[in-house]
Design a protein around this motif. Structure first.
Motif, PDB file in Angstrom:
ATOM      1  N   GLY A 107      46.906  50.931  41.184  1.00 18.34           N
ATOM      2  CA  GLY A 107      45.536  50.654  41.715  1.00 18.34           C
ATOM      3  C   GLY A 107      45.234  49.595  40.692  1.00 18.34           C
ATOM      4  N   LEU A 108      44.891  50.099  39.513  1.00 16.66           N
ATOM      5  CA  LEU A 108      44.013  48.972  38.834  1.00 16.66           C
ATOM      6  C   LEU A 108      45.609  47.889  38.104  1.00 16.66           C
ATOM      7  N   LEU A 109      46.437  48.357  37.878  1.00 17.11           N
ATOM      8  CA  LEU A 109      47.380  47.724  37.709  1.00 17.11           C
ATOM      9  C   LEU A 109      48.811  46.586  38.420  1.00 17.11           C
ATOM     10  N   THR A 110      48.246  47.013  39.280  1.00 18.00           N
ATOM     11  CA  THR A 110      49.342  46.220  40.190  1.00 18.00           C
ATOM     12  C   THR A 110      47.874  44.617  40.615  1.00 18.00           C
ATOM     13  N   GLY A 111      46.183  44.432  40.621  1.00 21.48           N
ATOM     14  CA  GLY A 111      45.274  43.924  40.804  1.00 21.48           C
ATOM     15  C   GLY A 111      45.140  42.177  39.583  1.00 21.48           C
ATOM     16  N   VAL A 112      45.979  43.874  38.083  1.00 20.04           N
ATOM     17  CA  VAL A 112      45.869  43.305  36.673  1.00 20.04           C
ATOM     18  C   VAL A 112      47.067  42.357  37.377  1.00 20.04           C
ATOM     19  N   ALA A 113      47.902  42.582  37.186  1.00 19.55           N
ATOM     20  CA  ALA A 113      49.199  42.149  37.284  1.00 19.55           C
ATOM     21  C   ALA A 113      49.386  41.155  38.217  1.00 19.55           C
ATOM     22  N   ASN A 114      48.982  40.723  39.502  1.00 15.28           N
ATOM     23  CA  ASN A 114      48.550  40.047  40.272  1.00 15.28           C
ATOM     24  C   ASN A 114      47.506  38.718  39.663  1.00 15.28           C
ATOM     25  N   ASP A 115      46.686  39.446  39.250  1.00 15.34           N
ATOM     26  CA  ASP A 115      45.916  38.327  38.704  1.00 15.34           C
ATOM     27  C   ASP A 115      45.858  37.569  37.176  1.00 15.34           C
ATOM     28  N   LEU A 116      47.135  38.473  36.497  1.00 13.41           N
ATOM     29  CA  LEU A 116      47.695  37.398  35.192  1.00 13.41           C
ATOM     30  C   LEU A 116      48.836  36.491  36.596  1.00 13.41           C
ATOM     31  N   GLN A 117      49.852  36.753  37.050  1.00 15.05           N
ATOM     32  CA  GLN A 117      50.531  35.875  37.746  1.00 15.05           C
ATOM     33  C   GLN A 117      48.978  34.578  38.269  1.00 15.05           C
ATOM     34  N   LEU A 118      48.407  34.822  39.309  1.00 16.93           N
ATOM     35  CA  LEU A 118      47.494  33.721  39.243  1.00 16.93           C
ATOM     36  C   LEU A 118      47.184  32.772  38.337  1.00 16.93           C
ATOM     37  N   ILE A 119      47.201  33.393  37.164  1.00 16.76           N
ATOM     38  CA  ILE A 119      46.457  33.203  35.466  1.00 16.76           C
ATOM     39  C   ILE A 119      47.073  31.975  35.091  1.00 16.76           C
ATOM     40  N   LYS A 120      48.663  32.683  35.070  1.00 19.10           N
ATOM     41  CA  LYS A 120      49.705  31.850  35.070  1.00 19.10           C
ATOM     42  C   LYS A 120      50.331  30.612  35.319  1.00 19.10           C
TER      43      LYS A 120
END
Length: 127
Positions: A107-120
């Motif tokens: 779950g945390l990794l999914t949140g981090v991946a979503n945040d990374l996509q947003l940052i990119k």
């Protein structure tokens, strides 16, 4: 004398001769002692034999030994079952905890991946 009489005499005397021969062979075999070697059973004769009371006492000792061994084996089996049950319970508790922790990490990794996509998306100005 005809041929049939001669044949009868020959057959009769041959039969009597064979009977006499068998009688003497039988008589000779009866007078000889037969010894079988080697002794197939080889039973050693003892001076003293076991009495019924001694046999019964030995049987009681044997039954007591057998009961003791089976009781010990049953106790060992129960002890091992308890140990195995405890070990299995510990293993399953650890697996459950690991599954829960892995779910949290995913779950945390999914949140981090979503945040990374947003940052990119913000950095590269993509939609």
């Amino acid at each position: 004398m005809d041929a049939a009489d001669g044949t009868s005499i020959v057959l009769g005397s041959t039969t009597v001769g064979l009977l006499i021969k068998e009688f003497f062979a039988w008589r000779r075999s009866r007078s000889q002692k037969t010894e079988i070697t080697p002794n197939p059973l080889n039973v050693k004769k003892e001076d003293k034999y076991v009495t019924r009371g001694e046999f019964n006492k030995a049987m009681e000792r044997n039954e007591a030994d057998h009961k003791r061994m089976t009781d010990e084996a049953a106790a060992d089996h129960e002890r091992m079952e308890r140990e195995n049950s405890s070990a299995h319970e510990n293993i399953f508790n650890r697996l459950t905890r690991n599954d829960r922790d892995m779910g949290e990490i995913k779950g945390l990794l999914t949140g981090v991946a979503n945040d990374l996509q947003l940052i990119k998306g913000k950095l590269f100005k993509t939609r």
